[in-house]
Design an enzyme around this catalytic site. Structure first.
Site, mmCIF file in Angstrom:
data_model
loop_
_atom_site.group_PDB
_atom_site.id
_atom_site.type_symbol
_atom_site.label_atom_id
_atom_site.label_comp_id
_atom_site.label_asym_id
_atom_site.label_seq_id
_atom_site.Cartn_x
_atom_site.Cartn_y
_atom_site.Cartn_z
ATOM 1 N N GLU A 1 0.836 -1.203 0.000
ATOM 2 C CA GLU A 1 0.000 0.000 0.000
ATOM 3 C C GLU A 1 0.868 1.248 0.000
ATOM 4 O OE1 GLU A 1 -3.334 2.270 2.811
ATOM 5 O OE2 GLU A 1 -2.868 0.155 3.158
ATOM 6 N N GLN B 1 5.356 28.069 -7.480
ATOM 7 C CA GLN B 1 5.871 29.427 -7.316
ATOM 8 C C GLN B 1 6.356 30.002 -8.635
ATOM 9 O OE1 GLN B 1 5.593 30.870 -4.394
ATOM 10 N NE2 GLN B 1 6.715 32.776 -4.685
#
Length: 379
Positions: A242, A336
């Protein structure tokens, strides 16, 4: 760096998966985000291609393939910038429970449908009062003849609206902690089983997360997965895969964002030149590319170890910690560089930023990963 993990058969499958995603998801994805999930037909199409049954033995209609083929699917979904958690929960996380812990009668009953998409599976573990502490779940299942009577609730269940089978963690012995946990396979079309409305999330808008309310739900004893009281052991044994699956998604997503950002800054004009010509842009993307390369090296080692059956819980925790934290750093720094456009929802980098944040939470938070790693150091 040149990768050596995948062979020719994996790369041929990669081309097939890429084409499938472009055809079946591409133009529809925005609609799925608005709807909060892919349509049920998507799973049938994925089943037709063999994606849903990759890890299911051939005698039950699956591909009998190793996890490296699942990894190809994860990488291509991440490369495309999609959030298809319901698909990943079915193939990477839920199916192995049926393959490894179902008895022969259950395998014959469930696995063929799980391979074709007739059945979609989800994992129902988390509760309002129990997240990373699985031993603290309070959903109970008391035995009454040939049935278990289940009461409790679950939350944050990915794929919970499309699923037909829920692998549900319950307390068959409430006096115990982990030794009292069992796994029941529950269907949503029985009295007392109620699905809540999709929960509103920061990101991952194309995959639903729902609450489940269980009020005297009668589950046949024949739908007990494995042995009573062994549920916690089963759950922990599947955690490495997982966490590998989550890390794969983060790694592929980070790499895709860097690629898209490089393309954007090359063409974005500012102050008489391109944004890509600025030293700061070069430094930011150099650091991001290095982060992605480091994650890829760690990922490929983990994939090979898992393919040999040698991926340990500590290895998986290390991988998940690095790749998910790295994804957060990389996507934030790339956003950004897009300036104000990076904050606009129609830009993929904004969606990637929102989608990435939860990877440091689900499947075991970064703090839990650090705890596991710290224990391995004898601390």
């Amino acid at each position: 760096m040149k990768r050596t993990v995948f062979g020719d058969e994996h790369e041929a499958f990669r081309t097939t998966v890429r084409d499938f995603l472009a055809k079946e998801v591409g133009a529809r994805y925005a609609t799925w985000e608005e709807a909060g999930r892919p349509p049920r037909e998507f799973f049938h199409r994925a089943g037709d291609l063999g994606i849903l049954g990759l890890g299911i033995p051939e005698e039950y209609g699956g591909g009998g393939a190793g996890f490296l083929f699942n990894a190809v699917v994860n990488e291509e979904v991440g490369r495309a910038g999609y959030a298809l958690g319901g698909l990943r929960v079915h193939t990477d996380i839920s199916v192995p429970y049926f393959v490894h812990h179902a008895n022969e009668e259950q395998k014959a009953r469930w696995l063929p449908g799980l391979a074709t998409g007739e059945l979609v599976a989800a994992l129902a573990l988390t509760e309002p009062g129990a997240g990373s502490d699985l031993a603290g779940i309070s959903t109970t299942a008391r035995r009454e003849g040939d049935y278990y009577v289940v009461n409790g609730s679950k939350t944050f269940i990915t794929g919970g609206l499309n699923a037909d089978l829920f692998i549900t963690a319950v307390k068959t012995d409430p006096a115990q902690r982990h030794r009292g946990i069992s796994l029941l396979v529950m269907r949503p079309d029985v009295p007392g089983f109620q699905r809540g409305k999709p929960l509103r999330k920061l990101g991952l808008h194309a995959q639903e997360a729902v609450e489940l309310f269980l009020d005297d739900v009668r589950v046949p004893v024949a739908d007990l997965l494995g042995e009573e009281g062994r549920g916690f052991t089963y759950l922990t044994s599947h955690l490495p895969q997982e966490r590998l699956s989550i890390a794969l998604n983060s790694q592929a997503g980070a790499a895709a964002v860097v690629e898209r950002t490089v393309e954007y800054v090359r063409g974005r004009a500012a102050f008489g030149t391109t944004v890509g010509a600025f030293q700061n842009t070069k430094f930011v993307l150099a650091a991001a590319a290095t982060d992605v390369a480091a994650g890829q090296a760690l990922m490929d080692q983990a994939l090979l170890a898992h393919d040999r059956g040698e991926l340990t819980p500590v290895d998986a925790a290390t991988l998940k910690l690095f790749c998910t934290e790295m994804q957060g750093r990389v996507v934030d720094s790339c956003l950004q560089l897009f300036g104000g456009y990076g904050y606009m929802a129609e830009y993929p980098v904004a969606r990637a930023w929102a989608d990435a944040r939860v990877a440091r939470v689900f499947g075991g938070s970064s703090e839990i990963m650090k705890t596991i790693i710290g224990k391995s150091l004898g601390l």
